[in-house]
Design an enzyme around this catalytic site. Structure first.
Site, PDB file in Angstrom:
ATOM      1  N   GLU A  16       0.821  -1.213   0.000  1.00 50.68           N
ATOM      2  CA  GLU A  16       0.000   0.000   0.000  1.00 50.68           C
ATOM      3  C   GLU A  16       0.857   1.267   0.000  1.00 50.68           C
ATOM      4  O   GLU A  16       0.390   2.337   0.397  1.00 50.68           O
ATOM      5  CB  GLU A  16      -0.937  -0.021   1.206  1.00 50.68           C
ATOM      6  CG  GLU A  16      -1.921  -1.183   1.198  1.00 50.68           C
ATOM      7  CD  GLU A  16      -2.832  -1.196   2.407  1.00 50.68           C
ATOM      8  OE1 GLU A  16      -3.710  -0.318   2.485  1.00 50.68           O
ATOM      9  OE2 GLU A  16      -2.659  -2.072   3.270  1.00 50.68           O
ATOM     10  N   SER A 166      -6.611  -2.586   2.200  1.00 47.79           N
ATOM     11  CA  SER A 166      -7.031  -2.001   0.913  1.00 47.79           C
ATOM     12  C   SER A 166      -7.547  -3.059  -0.064  1.00 47.79           C
ATOM     13  O   SER A 166      -7.406  -2.911  -1.279  1.00 47.79           O
ATOM     14  CB  SER A 166      -5.888  -1.193   0.273  1.00 47.79           C
ATOM     15  OG  SER A 166      -5.602  -0.059   1.051  1.00 47.79           O
ATOM     16  N   TYR A 239      -9.479   3.809  -4.519  1.00 45.64           N
ATOM     17  CA  TYR A 239      -8.489   4.869  -4.709  1.00 45.64           C
ATOM     18  C   TYR A 239      -8.500   5.520  -6.082  1.00 45.64           C
ATOM     19  O   TYR A 239      -7.656   6.359  -6.362  1.00 45.64           O
ATOM     20  CB  TYR A 239      -7.096   4.309  -4.404  1.00 45.64           C
ATOM     21  CG  TYR A 239      -6.989   3.812  -2.979  1.00 45.64           C
ATOM     22  CD1 TYR A 239      -7.133   4.675  -1.911  1.00 45.64           C
ATOM     23  CD2 TYR A 239      -6.786   2.465  -2.701  1.00 45.64           C
ATOM     24  CE1 TYR A 239      -7.066   4.229  -0.604  1.00 45.64           C
ATOM     25  CE2 TYR A 239      -6.713   1.999  -1.395  1.00 45.64           C
ATOM     26  CZ  TYR A 239      -6.850   2.894  -0.354  1.00 45.64           C
ATOM     27  OH  TYR A 239      -6.784   2.439   0.937  1.00 45.64           O
ATOM     28  N   ARG A 278     -12.200   3.025  11.629  1.00 44.32           N
ATOM     29  CA  ARG A 278     -13.320   2.911  10.692  1.00 44.32           C
ATOM     30  C   ARG A 278     -13.652   1.444  10.503  1.00 44.32           C
ATOM     31  O   ARG A 278     -12.788   0.655  10.109  1.00 44.32           O
ATOM     32  CB  ARG A 278     -12.970   3.539   9.337  1.00 44.32           C
ATOM     33  CG  ARG A 278     -14.197   3.867   8.470  1.00 44.32           C
ATOM     34  CD  ARG A 278     -13.834   4.086   7.021  1.00 44.32           C
ATOM     35  NE  ARG A 278     -13.557   2.813   6.359  1.00 44.32           N
ATOM     36  CZ  ARG A 278     -12.488   2.568   5.624  1.00 44.32           C
ATOM     37  NH1 ARG A 278     -11.551   3.490   5.473  1.00 44.32           N
ATOM     38  NH2 ARG A 278     -12.326   1.383   5.048  1.00 44.32           N
ATOM     39  N   ASP A 280     -15.930  -1.595   8.666  1.00 41.71           N
ATOM     40  CA  ASP A 280     -16.640  -1.914   7.431  1.00 41.71           C
ATOM     41  C   ASP A 280     -17.654  -3.022   7.689  1.00 41.71           C
ATOM     42  O   ASP A 280     -17.401  -3.940   8.478  1.00 41.71           O
ATOM     43  CB  ASP A 280     -15.657  -2.353   6.351  1.00 41.71           C
ATOM     44  CG  ASP A 280     -14.650  -1.257   6.009  1.00 41.71           C
ATOM     45  OD1 ASP A 280     -14.968  -0.072   6.215  1.00 41.71           O
ATOM     46  OD2 ASP A 280     -13.547  -1.593   5.538  1.00 41.71           O
ATOM     47  N   GLU A 292     -14.291  -5.739   9.178  1.00 48.01           N
ATOM     48  CA  GLU A 292     -12.974  -5.437   9.733  1.00 48.01           C
ATOM     49  C   GLU A 292     -12.962  -4.020  10.263  1.00 48.01           C
ATOM     50  O   GLU A 292     -13.855  -3.214   9.962  1.00 48.01           O
ATOM     51  CB  GLU A 292     -11.876  -5.605   8.680  1.00 48.01           C
ATOM     52  CG  GLU A 292     -11.990  -4.619   7.525  1.00 48.01           C
ATOM     53  CD  GLU A 292     -10.891  -4.800   6.489  1.00 48.01           C
ATOM     54  OE1 GLU A 292     -10.046  -5.691   6.659  1.00 48.01           O
ATOM     55  OE2 GLU A 292     -10.885  -4.031   5.509  1.00 48.01           O
ATOM     56  N   ASN A 294     -10.338  -0.623  10.555  1.00 45.74           N
ATOM     57  CA  ASN A 294      -9.131   0.013  10.046  1.00 45.74           C
ATOM     58  C   ASN A 294      -8.641   1.026  11.075  1.00 45.74           C
ATOM     59  O   ASN A 294      -9.364   1.980  11.395  1.00 45.74           O
ATOM     60  CB  ASN A 294      -9.422   0.734   8.724  1.00 45.74           C
ATOM     61  CG  ASN A 294      -9.975  -0.199   7.669  1.00 45.74           C
ATOM     62  OD1 ASN A 294      -9.235  -0.833   6.952  1.00 45.74           O
ATOM     63  ND2 ASN A 294     -11.303  -0.290   7.580  1.00 45.74           N
ATOM     64  N   GLY A 298      -7.647   5.450   5.177  1.00 47.96           N
ATOM     65  CA  GLY A 298      -7.070   6.320   4.165  1.00 47.96           C
ATOM     66  C   GLY A 298      -7.418   7.786   4.382  1.00 47.96           C
ATOM     67  O   GLY A 298      -8.487   8.125   4.899  1.00 47.96           O
TER      68      GLY A 298
END
Length: 331
Positions: A16, A166, A239, A278, A280, A292, A294, A298
């Protein structure tokens, strides 16, 4: 008044790297320069540290350089292994240097999808059914593995590398031949994979802000994720500008919104996250299934956390200041 000196750490040795460079550039460009002096530090894919206008340094010489520059706080804008997985966090803990985001243990746990799912499940959070598969097991008894996949999950299913981010090292095979091909591709990231049940539903994400000492974590508005030309929220959708429609607040009922937010706050707490995170989800009807968390989401121009913060009335520079001040208060 003396400004706080913040070093923004970006790049890194993981897959990443490029995303991290974009996050770091956005962070550096939006930190409030009236309050903070900023030094960008790029870690190359070979693991060397690059300070502005200076030669490359190995880590043994880079860490004293942070001290020489009188850095007050490190803003970690690294994603994936060797940045988001607790290793750097533990190093900065040992040095007594404040840094943004979650600590060593929480970062390591969150990065490991197998063990973070186990902790979330133990806390009463619904997660997708799965089994673990090693390369050795696959090579020894492929027919039995394929029979198990068909019996327990059928197709499509999910294959995940447990310690990537990602959506790297992830596939959704539609049939047995696709499964065999995809499995070999995911095994490139390690000899252990997760085989998960596929849940067909709306994907949403929920940011959590945790910057006030003594106050509980606060879930921000939920975002609905709608990839334009990808079958799931993959690297391209995450992205590439215009490759995904992200709708904040999500087009879900107030009752489901509250469920998602409550689970995001719960996971943030039980994993031990700090500052921000964050989570998901996939919605199975009105029931959120946690995917998961994070710990360093990002921070690019297409990233979800800044969008959620903006929907809550928190501008990007203000959000970054909250992260930095929380890190300094935690020293």
């Amino acid at each position: 008044m003396k400004k706080t000196h913040v070093a923004v750490l970006m790049g890194g040795v993981s897959s990443e790297h490029e995303v991290s460079l974009k996050s770091g550039a956005m962070v550096s460009g939006n930190i409030d320069r009236a309050k903070y002096d900023v030094t960008q530090v790029v870690i190359t894919q070979e693991g060397h540290w690059k300070f502005p206008g200076e030669d490359l340094l190995d880590i043994y010489h880079a860490l004293p350089r942070l001290r020489e520059l009188k850095v007050d706080c490190v803003f970690i804008a690294l994603h994936g292994p060797f940045g988001e997985d607790g290793r750097l966090q533990g190093m900065f803990d040992a040095l007594g240097m404040p840094y943004t985001g979650s600590g060593c243990a929480a970062s390591a746990l969150a990065m490991d999808k197998i063990h973070s799912k186990a902790v979330a499940r133990q806390a009463g959070v619904r997660v997708a059914d799965q089994f673990l598969l090693t390369r050795q097991e696959w090579d020894a008894n492929r027919a039995a593995i394929l029979a198990r996949v068909e019996k327990e999950f059928d197709y499509p299913c999910l294959i995940k590398s447990p310690c990537q981010g990602s959506s790297i090292g992830m596939a959704i095979p539609k049939d047995v031949e696709h499964f065999k091909k995809s499995l070999l591709e995911v095994f490139m990231y390690g000899d252990l994979v997760m085989i998960e049940k596929f849940i067909n539903g709306t994907e949403v994400t929920c940011a959590v802000l945790d910057v006030e000492p003594g106050d509980p974590p606060r879930a921000l508005p939920v975002t609905e994720i709608c990839p334009v030309d990808s079958e799931f929220f993959d690297y391209h959708a995450k992205y590439t500008p215009g490759a995904c429609n992200e709708i904040t607040p999500a087009r879900i009922s107030p009752e489901v919104t509250k469920k998602v937010q409550a689970v995001a706050e719960r996971v943030h707490h039980v994993i031990g996250c700090s500052g921000f995170s964050r989570s998901d989800f996939i919605l199975d009807g009105d029931d959120p299934v946690w995917i998961e968390v994070n710990t360093i989401p990002g921070m690019t121009e297409t990233s979800l956390y800044p969008q959620a913060a903006a929907a809550a009335g928190i501008a990007f520079p203000q959000m970054l200041s909250l992260f930095i001040e929380e890190a300094l208060a935690r020293k």
